[in-house]
Every structure is written in structure tokens, then in C-alpha cells.
Design a protein around this motif. Structure first.
Motif, PDB file in Angstrom:
ATOM      1  N   TYR A 167      -8.101  78.567  58.772  1.00  7.97           N
ATOM      2  CA  TYR A 167      -7.017  79.089  57.943  1.00  7.97           C
ATOM      3  C   TYR A 167      -6.832  78.232  56.701  1.00  7.97           C
ATOM      4  O   TYR A 167      -7.013  77.013  56.729  1.00  7.97           O
ATOM      5  CB  TYR A 167      -5.684  79.052  58.696  1.00  7.97           C
ATOM      6  CG  TYR A 167      -5.488  80.134  59.731  1.00  7.97           C
ATOM      7  CD1 TYR A 167      -5.464  81.481  59.373  1.00  7.97           C
ATOM      8  CD2 TYR A 167      -5.263  79.798  61.071  1.00  7.97           C
ATOM      9  CE1 TYR A 167      -5.239  82.463  60.329  1.00  7.97           C
ATOM     10  CE2 TYR A 167      -5.041  80.773  62.025  1.00  7.97           C
ATOM     11  CZ  TYR A 167      -5.031  82.106  61.650  1.00  7.97           C
ATOM     12  OH  TYR A 167      -4.804  83.075  62.587  1.00  7.97           O
ATOM     13  N   VAL A 168      -6.403  78.866  55.605  1.00  2.00           N
ATOM     14  CA  VAL A 168      -5.901  78.160  54.433  1.00  2.00           C
ATOM     15  C   VAL A 168      -4.582  78.818  54.036  1.00  2.00           C
ATOM     16  O   VAL A 168      -4.523  80.037  53.842  1.00  2.00           O
ATOM     17  CB  VAL A 168      -6.880  78.218  53.243  1.00  2.00           C
ATOM     18  CG1 VAL A 168      -6.207  77.694  51.981  1.00  2.00           C
ATOM     19  CG2 VAL A 168      -8.114  77.393  53.538  1.00  2.00           C
ATOM     20  N   GLU A 169      -3.533  78.015  53.952  1.00  6.41           N
ATOM     21  CA  GLU A 169      -2.230  78.533  53.522  1.00  6.41           C
ATOM     22  C   GLU A 169      -2.234  78.626  51.998  1.00  6.41           C
ATOM     23  O   GLU A 169      -2.286  77.617  51.303  1.00  6.41           O
ATOM     24  CB  GLU A 169      -1.114  77.607  53.998  1.00  6.41           C
ATOM     25  CG  GLU A 169       0.278  78.134  53.703  1.00  6.41           C
ATOM     26  CD  GLU A 169       1.363  77.226  54.260  1.00  6.41           C
ATOM     27  OE1 GLU A 169       2.214  76.774  53.471  1.00  6.41           O
ATOM     28  OE2 GLU A 169       1.342  76.973  55.495  1.00  6.41           O
ATOM     29  N   ALA A 170      -2.186  79.863  51.495  1.00 13.54           N
ATOM     30  CA  ALA A 170      -2.270  80.093  50.049  1.00 13.54           C
ATOM     31  C   ALA A 170      -0.901  80.228  49.399  1.00 13.54           C
ATOM     32  O   ALA A 170      -0.782  80.100  48.177  1.00 13.54           O
ATOM     33  CB  ALA A 170      -3.092  81.343  49.763  1.00 13.54           C
ATOM     34  N   TYR A 171       0.130  80.518  50.185  1.00 14.97           N
ATOM     35  CA  TYR A 171       1.479  80.689  49.639  1.00 14.97           C
ATOM     36  C   TYR A 171       2.506  80.471  50.743  1.00 14.97           C
ATOM     37  O   TYR A 171       2.155  80.396  51.932  1.00 14.97           O
ATOM     38  CB  TYR A 171       1.651  82.075  49.008  1.00 14.97           C
ATOM     39  CG  TYR A 171       1.529  83.225  49.988  1.00 14.97           C
ATOM     40  CD1 TYR A 171       2.656  83.811  50.563  1.00 14.97           C
ATOM     41  CD2 TYR A 171       0.282  83.741  50.340  1.00 14.97           C
ATOM     42  CE1 TYR A 171       2.539  84.867  51.461  1.00 14.97           C
ATOM     43  CE2 TYR A 171       0.162  84.791  51.230  1.00 14.97           C
ATOM     44  CZ  TYR A 171       1.295  85.355  51.789  1.00 14.97           C
ATOM     45  OH  TYR A 171       1.172  86.386  52.680  1.00 14.97           O
ATOM     46  N   GLN A 172       3.737  80.370  50.323  1.00 17.59           N
ATOM     47  CA  GLN A 172       4.843  80.116  51.242  1.00 17.59           C
ATOM     48  C   GLN A 172       5.816  81.288  51.185  1.00 17.59           C
ATOM     49  O   GLN A 172       6.200  81.749  50.109  1.00 17.59           O
ATOM     50  CB  GLN A 172       5.564  78.822  50.828  1.00 17.59           C
ATOM     51  CG  GLN A 172       6.796  78.485  51.625  1.00 17.59           C
ATOM     52  CD  GLN A 172       6.487  77.665  52.860  1.00 17.59           C
ATOM     53  OE1 GLN A 172       5.403  77.094  52.953  1.00 17.59           O
ATOM     54  NE2 GLN A 172       7.418  77.599  53.783  1.00 17.59           N
ATOM     55  N   ARG A 173       6.186  81.811  52.352  1.00 11.84           N
ATOM     56  CA  ARG A 173       7.234  82.839  52.440  1.00 11.84           C
ATOM     57  C   ARG A 173       8.525  82.184  52.885  1.00 11.84           C
ATOM     58  O   ARG A 173       8.531  81.376  53.810  1.00 11.84           O
ATOM     59  CB  ARG A 173       6.873  83.929  53.454  1.00 11.84           C
ATOM     60  CG  ARG A 173       5.654  84.745  53.121  1.00 11.84           C
ATOM     61  CD  ARG A 173       5.497  85.903  54.123  1.00 11.84           C
ATOM     62  NE  ARG A 173       5.604  85.441  55.514  1.00 11.84           N
ATOM     63  CZ  ARG A 173       4.597  84.937  56.212  1.00 11.84           C
ATOM     64  NH1 ARG A 173       3.406  84.822  55.658  1.00 11.84           N
ATOM     65  NH2 ARG A 173       4.771  84.536  57.465  1.00 11.84           N
TER      66      ARG A 173
END
Length: 263
Positions: A167-173
């Protein structure tokens, strides 16, 4: 909360739609509701920002060539990941791109890229996993760009098929801090006939952002949802009206469902 004007005529005449998409993704739908004679109220229940830790995304730029398939879990993943990647390098032609649905495919096209793997219907993890290109992935390296958290079903299924998944976290919700006072006032005055929600997280955020009066009004208002996964959640939360199910999350599908319901 924003409320664009309606045209006054069309298949959505006198229909008030609460649109809960993130602010940068709501304007197109709101404008089209207005063109069809409806009245939209935009009240974002998700805020999309850069990830808290940008290092994994930055590291993925140099590591891309090690992967066979890159999966973008949403249009937000496309926009945030590719803005970082393409500012530093071209996309490697050997790495196939998979997306969940049409909105993500359209976001790819805005960067000059095409999806190699995309469901033609069932725009979710299950639909993506049905694609022939993902049936035999034994020994392949798969990179998934997504927001913080989320379902593990896609990665777990690919691992069961023999792939190595990262996984790569591309943005934050996150949930916005906006007050719902004006929204509840509009609701009380009869301006909201149906509520559009894109995800379980969006519905839970909306519920949390409302006061007791707003929650009561929400439960008595029809929901327009874009996934069958949301139906049991709607039932558990005590909604009194049957939900309206759109075929998917695209503007066209949402508008078709609205017009059929209002018609």
C-alpha cells in the motif's frame, strides 16, 4: 454550505438534493442538478488533504519500476499520487494501471494516461477482482494507491491469488469541522428532498456532523447511495425511507437515479 440556483424547469424541478461529496468533486454534479431544474445544497462530509506522512508516496516514485500493476483505489488517489509522481518522472510503460471505476479512469486521462484494467460495471473491489487480468497474478508485485484506512478485501484477495501487495497512502480523508446549523435550518424549511452519499464513511460523517434534530430529519429523508454495500448500513441506522440505488458513483448514474426517483 453552498446552494447554486436551479433553472426552474426540467425533470428535477422542485427537487432539493443534498450533495455530500468533497468540495472539489461536488461542483459538476451540483451544476447538472441545477440544469435539470433541481436545487442542490453542497455540504461536504469528507475533506481530502495530503497524507500526514508523505515519505511512502515520495519513495514510490523511484520504486515504481519494481511493480507489475499499480491500482488506484479512487479518483482522489489518482490525482494526489500522479501529481507527485509525474512531477518527477514519466509513468513506466511496463507497469499496468488498474482503477476501480470510470471516475478514476477519467482522472487518469487528465494526466495523459489510460487504464489497462477497469471494470465495465460493478465499480468496486469486487468488480475489479472479476477482471481477467487479475485472475492469475501469482508472483506479481502490486502497488495500491489509496487514502488512509479503508477495506482490506482487495489486497487480501490478490495475496490469496499469489501476488505481493504493497500500500501507499496518497491522501488523507477526514471529517470537516463545518457547523450544520444552516443545513438543519434549510432541511427544516423543506429544501432537502433526498441526500446523496458516496460511501459508508460519508454517511457516518454526515450523521456525526448533525445535531439531534438534523439526525431525525436525515433518518426521515431518502438516501441516494451508489453501492449495495451501503444498504444494510442504512437499515441499521434506522432510516424510514427506502434508499435509492444508483448504478455507480458517476454523475450520469447519480442523475439517472435522481430523475427516475423524482419522475
Amino acid at each position: 454550505m453552498t446552494e447554486p440556483p436551479a433553472t426552474g424547469s426540467g425533470p428535477l424541478r422542485n427537487c432539493g438534493v443534498l450533495v455530500t461529496r468533497p468540495a472539489h468533486q461536488a461542483s459538476g454534479l451540483c451544476q447538472r442538478i441545477g440544469l435539470l431544474g433541481g436545487r442542490s445544497i453542497s455540504f461536504p462530509v469528507l475533506e481530502i488533504t495530503a497524507p500526514k506522512d508523505s515519505r511512502p508516496l515520495e519513495d514510490s516514485v523511484a520504486q515504481l519500476d519494481d511493480f507489475d500493476i499499480a491500482i488506484f483505489i479512487s479518483a482522489n488517489a489518482v490525482e494526489h499520487a500522479l501529481a507527485c509522481i509525474l512531477a518527477q518522472r514519466d509513468w513506466p510503460v511496463a507497469v499496468r494501471i488498474a482503477v476501480i471505476g470510470r471516475r478514476s479512469a477519467e482522472a487518469l486521462e487528465s494526466f495523459g494516461l489510460q487504464a489497462d484494467i477497469c471494470p465495465q460495471e460493478h465499480f468496486n473491489s469486487e468488480g475489479l477482482l472479476e477482471q481477467e487480468a487479475l485472475q492469475d497474478v501469482a508472483g506479481q508485485q502490486v502497488l495500491i494507491f489509496r487514502g488512509n484506512g479503508g477495506r482490506e478485501y482487495l489486497a487480501d484477495s490478490l495475496r490469496e491469488r499469489g501476488a505481493t501487495v504493497q500500500y501507499v497512502e496518497a491522501y488523507q480523508r477526514s471529517r470537516p469541522a463545518e457547523s450544520s446549523t444552516s443545513l438543519v435550518k434549510a432541511w427544516r424549511s423543506g429544501k432537502i428532498d433526498i441526500v446523496q452519499v458516496n460511501s459508508i464513511e460519508s454517511l457516518e460523517n454526515l450523521f456525526a456532523m448533525l445535531d439531534d434534530e438534523g439526525r431525525a430529519l436525515l433518518r426521515d429523508t431518502p438516501l441516494l447511495v451508489v453501492s449495495e454495500r451501503m444498504l444494510p448500513v442504512v437499515e441499521r441506522m434506522g432510516f424510514t425511507q427506502p434508499p435509492v440505488l444508483a448504478a455507480n458513483a458517476t454523475d450520469d448514474a447519480v442523475l439517472d437515479a435522481l430523475c427516475t426517483w423524482h419522475g
